[in-house]
Design a protein around this motif. Structure first.
Motif, mmCIF file in Angstrom:
data_model
loop_
_atom_site.group_PDB
_atom_site.id
_atom_site.type_symbol
_atom_site.label_atom_id
_atom_site.label_comp_id
_atom_site.label_asym_id
_atom_site.label_seq_id
_atom_site.Cartn_x
_atom_site.Cartn_y
_atom_site.Cartn_z
ATOM 1 N N ALA A 75 16.061 -6.021 1.555
ATOM 2 C CA ALA A 75 15.801 -4.921 1.204
ATOM 3 C C ALA A 75 17.041 -3.883 0.625
ATOM 4 O O ALA A 75 17.961 -4.328 0.797
ATOM 5 N N ARG A 76 16.805 -2.865 -0.376
ATOM 6 C CA ARG A 76 17.950 -2.133 -0.640
ATOM 7 C C ARG A 76 17.497 -0.577 -0.186
ATOM 8 O O ARG A 76 16.495 -0.067 -0.258
ATOM 9 N N ARG A 77 18.471 0.026 0.095
ATOM 10 C CA ARG A 77 18.723 1.324 0.833
ATOM 11 C C ARG A 77 19.659 2.164 -0.161
ATOM 12 O O ARG A 77 20.708 1.711 -0.192
ATOM 13 N N ALA A 78 19.223 3.361 -0.436
ATOM 14 C CA ALA A 78 20.120 4.262 -1.582
ATOM 15 C C ALA A 78 20.915 4.995 -0.252
ATOM 16 O O ALA A 78 20.318 5.438 0.808
ATOM 17 N N PHE A 84 9.361 -10.663 -13.733
ATOM 18 C CA PHE A 84 9.075 -11.017 -12.155
ATOM 19 C C PHE A 84 9.218 -9.687 -11.383
ATOM 20 O O PHE A 84 10.246 -8.970 -11.386
ATOM 21 N N HIS A 85 8.010 -9.272 -10.896
ATOM 22 C CA HIS A 85 8.030 -7.898 -10.139
ATOM 23 C C HIS A 85 8.552 -8.125 -8.629
ATOM 24 O O HIS A 85 8.537 -8.891 -7.875
ATOM 25 N N LEU A 86 9.018 -6.771 -8.417
ATOM 26 C CA LEU A 86 9.748 -6.693 -7.125
ATOM 27 C C LEU A 86 9.583 -5.147 -6.656
ATOM 28 O O LEU A 86 9.255 -4.432 -7.330
ATOM 29 N N PHE A 87 9.435 -5.038 -5.488
ATOM 30 C CA PHE A 87 9.397 -3.562 -4.769
ATOM 31 C C PHE A 87 10.674 -3.335 -3.988
ATOM 32 O O PHE A 87 11.069 -3.967 -3.319
ATOM 33 N N VAL A 88 11.028 -2.053 -4.297
ATOM 34 C CA VAL A 88 12.106 -1.361 -3.723
ATOM 35 C C VAL A 88 11.996 -0.002 -3.304
ATOM 36 O O VAL A 88 11.025 0.723 -3.839
ATOM 37 N N ASN A 89 12.620 0.358 -2.095
ATOM 38 C CA ASN A 89 12.263 1.989 -1.892
ATOM 39 C C ASN A 89 12.919 2.872 -3.175
ATOM 40 O O ASN A 89 13.887 2.695 -3.454
ATOM 41 N N SER A 90 12.311 4.102 -2.995
ATOM 42 C CA SER A 90 12.606 5.045 -4.058
ATOM 43 C C SER A 90 14.030 5.629 -3.316
ATOM 44 O O SER A 90 14.081 5.889 -2.352
ATOM 45 N N ALA A 91 14.684 6.209 -4.508
ATOM 46 C CA ALA A 91 16.004 6.535 -4.213
ATOM 47 C C ALA A 91 15.963 7.997 -3.802
ATOM 48 O O ALA A 91 16.617 8.424 -2.998
ATOM 49 N N THR A 92 14.744 8.643 -4.167
ATOM 50 C CA THR A 92 14.382 10.032 -3.762
ATOM 51 C C THR A 92 13.743 10.203 -2.532
ATOM 52 O O THR A 92 13.544 11.196 -2.026
ATOM 53 N N PRO A 142 0.694 -1.176 -0.022
ATOM 54 C CA PRO A 142 0.068 -0.106 0.042
ATOM 55 C C PRO A 142 1.091 1.188 -0.092
ATOM 56 O O PRO A 142 0.107 2.359 -0.165
ATOM 57 N N PHE A 143 2.399 1.068 0.215
ATOM 58 C CA PHE A 143 3.134 2.373 0.201
ATOM 59 C C PHE A 143 3.891 2.501 -1.050
ATOM 60 O O PHE A 143 4.759 3.167 -1.233
ATOM 61 N N LEU A 144 3.079 2.073 -2.119
ATOM 62 C CA LEU A 144 3.554 2.184 -3.674
ATOM 63 C C LEU A 144 3.365 3.652 -4.042
ATOM 64 O O LEU A 144 2.435 4.281 -4.085
ATOM 65 N N GLY A 145 4.478 4.386 -4.680
ATOM 66 C CA GLY A 145 4.334 5.494 -5.110
ATOM 67 C C GLY A 145 4.080 5.551 -6.727
ATOM 68 O O GLY A 145 3.491 4.438 -7.153
ATOM 69 N N PRO A 146 4.676 6.731 -7.445
ATOM 70 C CA PRO A 146 4.096 6.650 -8.857
ATOM 71 C C PRO A 146 4.979 5.516 -9.238
ATOM 72 O O PRO A 146 6.283 5.261 -9.026
ATOM 73 N N SER A 147 4.286 4.682 -10.444
ATOM 74 C CA SER A 147 4.976 3.666 -11.155
ATOM 75 C C SER A 147 5.141 4.094 -12.645
ATOM 76 O O SER A 147 4.516 4.840 -13.048
ATOM 77 N N SER A 148 6.173 3.465 -13.043
ATOM 78 C CA SER A 148 6.634 3.724 -14.200
ATOM 79 C C SER A 148 6.164 2.903 -15.447
ATOM 80 O O SER A 148 6.058 3.142 -16.597
ATOM 81 N N THR A 149 6.229 1.570 -15.097
ATOM 82 C CA THR A 149 5.701 0.374 -16.120
ATOM 83 C C THR A 149 4.875 -0.612 -15.464
ATOM 84 O O THR A 149 4.870 -1.029 -14.164
ATOM 85 N N LEU A 150 3.798 -1.140 -16.096
ATOM 86 C CA LEU A 150 3.083 -2.240 -15.590
ATOM 87 C C LEU A 150 3.177 -3.084 -16.611
ATOM 88 O O LEU A 150 2.852 -3.336 -17.683
ATOM 89 N N LEU A 151 3.450 -4.650 -16.165
ATOM 90 C CA LEU A 151 3.617 -5.531 -17.002
ATOM 91 C C LEU A 151 3.234 -6.921 -16.233
ATOM 92 O O LEU A 151 3.327 -6.966 -14.954
ATOM 93 N N ASN A 152 2.535 -7.844 -17.104
ATOM 94 C CA ASN A 152 2.122 -9.123 -16.743
ATOM 95 C C ASN A 152 3.266 -9.944 -16.381
ATOM 96 O O ASN A 152 4.709 -9.990 -17.008
#
Length: 561
Positions: free
Chosen positions: A492-495, A401-409, A358-368
């Motif tokens: 997870a990954r952190r910028a 294969f979709h994954l979630f990562v924290n935004s760098a900004t 639920p904490f998803l920000g603006p997305s750039s691409t949607l793929l099946n």
């Protein structure tokens, strides 16, 4: 004179003779007659007794004499036997329990969390049935900065069904609103003593869904079918708007007891809009399958035909065909095995992604997600109706294969990224136990292994998941549930600042959520309940920078009417 007398006598004799002859001629004449011949007539003659030679009379012994027996009659005053024939009473259906059309539940807990739930449904057997519901639960305070990490969930809707002789026409309308706060500020990067005055943003997700369709009532005849059409509208507090129109149908054919065929059809047209795109996505799936039961063998074979128009660089075609093969054999009730070889395209939507995170920000691409193949096998069975078990392994290959990562900004927002090719191995086991009606256990363990191609790790994907659910009924009025859900191996990954091009891998701690629930029925219409979540008081970061609420307690009462 003598001659005269003789002549007269002769004439008279001749006259009598002529008259007699005439009478004889009249009686002997053949006349028309009607005769009836009866073949079934049986002639019965009296029995002629046979003549037996009489036995000679034997001399009576002198020692024998006449005996006289005196019979006394005893008059007993007994009532007559009264026999009453009654039919055997056999119960073909269990006794019907009282069903109440209305249900109301209300409670309150810490973190300023009110709960209210209401349901109303038809309980009589009519051609037209309906149900409506309403539910709201909110948390006015959260784990970070109290009111600035609040959360709420509301939903309402209804369904209706109209029954004909062999057909059910159904429909439904549902609304849901989920509100979240973006409180996942990375304090290791931003260390501001006045952080509480920053003003955390929130996001409100609204979903409206309508569906209507028809299906057969019997569901066990030679032909079964179901078809429905649905429409969904989704939007958030920012720029996301997604409309979806879908048509789904499935028919099942049973030409014989050991043969069954099915044909599934699904078509979806989705139009998502966000900050960086305005798309028109289509998805068509056709799934014919036939299965055959031979003694303890069950064999099924089919194909999956998919056509979708996702825009992907280097994509060869929008059209794909996958096999769908499965076999199972049950040696005995205690042991059997199964196997599967299949493939598919897993349809994805923005609404599905944001419900997952639920904490998803603006997305750039949607793929099946394309599941190129899945090879699975395992064993299953049950022991004396008490223990149920299942264990298996499956190997799958995925594209996109979709994954979630924290935004760098912005550490509070997540982005969707994809790996072009991932191999996943899943080892799983299930165990169920039901000793008596008072105790039941269900558990499942999953182990995952990921072989990534373009990404360093399977970000925010667990490597193992364990769930154990226990249900106790010590007395008829009391229901107790004790559940624990454990998840681990999440990375997870952190910028890292000052640059956002270098990332640091973060190993999140194991998540352990212990839940206890109790429901006590004071009467058939009234009862009380109590719930406890996260009783181990863990941070339980499923998503980096987002700890969950600590020990949460809620109690209340319910009413049936």
């Amino acid at each position: 004179m003598k001659k005269l007398i003789l002549s007269t006598f002769a004439l008279v004799s001749l006259g009598f003779a002529g008259q007699s002859y005439a009478q004889i001629q009249s009686r002997g004449e053949v006349q028309d007659q009607e005769f009836v011949i009866r073949k079934d007539r049986v002639l019965t003659l009296p029995t002629q007794p046979r003549i037996f030679e009489k036995l000679p009379v034997l001399p009576q012994p002198k020692g024998l004499a006449d005996f006289n027996y005196q019979v006394s009659f005893f008059d007993l005053n007994l009532p007559p036997v009264n026999l009453e024939a009654t039919p055997v009473q056999k119960v073909y259906r269990p006794e019907r329990m009282d069903v109440y059309p209305g249900f109301l539940k209300a409670g309150y807990g810490n973190f300023a969390s009110p709960l209210i739930e209401a349901r109303l449904m038809s309980t009589e057997i009519f051609d037209l049935n309906y149900s409506v519901y309403l539910k709201h639960q909110s948390f006015g305070k959260g784990p970070v900065l109290a009111e600035q990490s609040k959360e709420s969930h509301s939903s309402a809707g209804g369904a209706v069904s109209y029954f004909l002789d062999q057909l059910e026409v159904f429909g439904g309308l549902n609304w849901a609103q989920d509100s979240y706060s973006f409180y996942g500020i990375d304090t290791s990067v931003i260390n501001d003593p006045n952080l509480e005055f920053l003003g955390i943003e929130g996001n409100v997700l609204n979903t409206i869904k309508f569906e209507a369709g028809l299906r057969d009532v019997e569901k066990t005849g030679p032909v079964s079918y179901e078809a429905k059409v649905n429409f969904r509208n989704f939007k958030d507090s920012y720029l996301v708007v997604e409309n979806e129109l879908g048509v789904q149908a499935k028919g099942t054919f049973r030409p014989a007891d050991n043969w069954k065929g099915s044909l599934g059809l699904s078509y979806f047209m989705t139009t998502p809009e966000d900050e960086q795109y305005d798309l028109n996505r289509t998805y068509l799936g056709i799934r014919p399958k036939v299965s055959y039961q031979y003694e303890d063998f069950l064999i099924s074979a089919g194909i999956t035909i998919i056509s979708e128009n996702d825009s992907l660089a280097g994509k060869s075609s929008d059209f794909r065909i996958f096999p769908n093969l499965a076999i199972s054999y049950q040696f005995a009730e205690e042991f059997g095995f199964y196997g599967e070889f299949s493939g598919d395209v897993n349809r994805t939507t923005y609404q599905g992604f944001v419900m997952e995170n639920p904490f998803l920000g603006p997305s750039s691409t949607l793929l099946n997600t394309v599941n190129n193949y899945k090879i699975a096998g395992g064993i299953e069975g049950q022991v004396q109706g008490i223990v149920n078990y299942k264990a298996g392994i499956d190997v799958s290959r995925y594209n996109s294969f979709h994954l979630f990562v924290n935004s760098a900004t912005d550490s509070t927002r997540f982005n969707i990224i994809y790996d072009d090719q991932v191999n996943v191995v899943n080892i799983n086991a299930e165990l169920g136990l039901q000793l008596t009606d008072q105790y039941q256990l269900n558990s499942r363990l999953d182990l995952f292994s990921y072989a990534m191609n373009s990404q360093a790790e399977a970000w925010h994907r667990p490597t193992w998941v364990l769930g154990i659910n226990n249900q106790f009924t010590p007395i008829d009025q009391l229901l107790v549930q004790a559940n624990i859900n454990v998840m681990g191996g999440i990375k997870a990954r952190r910028a890292t600042l000052p640059t956002t091009e270098v990332f640091q891998t973060v190993n999140l701690k194991t998540i352990a959520d212990l839940q206890l629930k109790a429901d006590y029925k004071i009467t058939d219409k009234f009862g009380v309940f109590a719930e406890g979540n996260n009783l181990l008081n863990g941070r339980n970061e499923r998503w980096l920078n987002y700890p969950v609420r600590g020990v949460q307690l809620i109690g209340g009462a319910w009413l049936k009417f």
